[in-house]
Scaffold this active site. Structure first.
Site, PDB file in Angstrom:
ATOM      1  N   LEU A  11       0.817  -1.219   0.000  1.00  0.00           N
ATOM      2  CA  LEU A  11       0.000   0.000   0.000  1.00  0.00           C
ATOM      3  C   LEU A  11       0.851   1.270   0.000  1.00  0.00           C
ATOM      4  CD1 LEU A  11      -2.722  -1.191   2.499  1.00  0.00           C
ATOM      5  CD2 LEU A  11      -3.134  -0.527   0.126  1.00  0.00           C
ATOM      6  N   GLU A  74      -6.830  -6.885   3.047  1.00  0.00           N
ATOM      7  CA  GLU A  74      -6.093  -7.575   4.097  1.00  0.00           C
ATOM      8  C   GLU A  74      -6.848  -8.773   4.670  1.00  0.00           C
ATOM      9  OE1 GLU A  74      -3.217  -6.797   4.076  1.00  0.00           O
ATOM     10  OE2 GLU A  74      -2.917  -4.650   3.899  1.00  0.00           O
TER      11      GLU A  74
END
Length: 142
Positions: A11, A74
């Site tokens: 990210l 996630e």
């Protein structure tokens, strides 16, 4: 409602999943307290509590919709847990890996970018092209 999130892997700016942070406000870089370990889990890293490593990453301010996107990426709460840590920008979420790290390589120094940039690293040899559940979403790159 606004949240803050600490990111340390795919990210980060310039990484494959950074686009999920669209609309997020970049607050700055940050290095955690030395109480974690960073592991290579295939094409992405995972932080595990317990260790002596500071994890290098970035803190963003995000909205609820962005938090839901990150939770999906996630696989929260199954694969990763969300925990709060203190940063210079206030409390922020960090995703902590819940699975087994047995046999996984430790990323020394807690710096995903340095690991990924190392020309001798496994990842530099093509991991960016690997598509798995975290880097490939319904047939298109994320």
């Amino acid at each position: 409602m606004r949240h803050r999130v600490f990111v340390y892997g795919t990210l980060l700016r310039g990484e494959v999943n950074h686009g999920l942070l669209v609309g997020a406000g970049f607050l700055g870089g940050f290095r955690t307290r030395p109480c974690y370990s960073l592991f290579l889990l295939g094409a992405y890293p995972g932080v595990v509590k317990g260790g002596r490593t500071q994890i290098l990453g970035e803190v963003y301010e995000i909205d609820r919709a962005c938090l839901r996107r990150l939770d999906r990426l996630e696989d929260y709460p199954r694969l990763y847990d969300r925990q709060q840590i203190q940063t210079p920008y206030g409390r922020a979420w960090i995703y902590v890996y819940r699975g087994s790290v047995e046999g996984c390589r430790v990323i020394r120094g807690g710096d995903w970018r340095a690991f990924a940039a190392d020309p001798d690293s496994v990842r530099a040899a093509g991991v960016r092209a690997v598509r798995d559940a975290k880097t490939y979403d319904f047939g298109k790159a994320v």
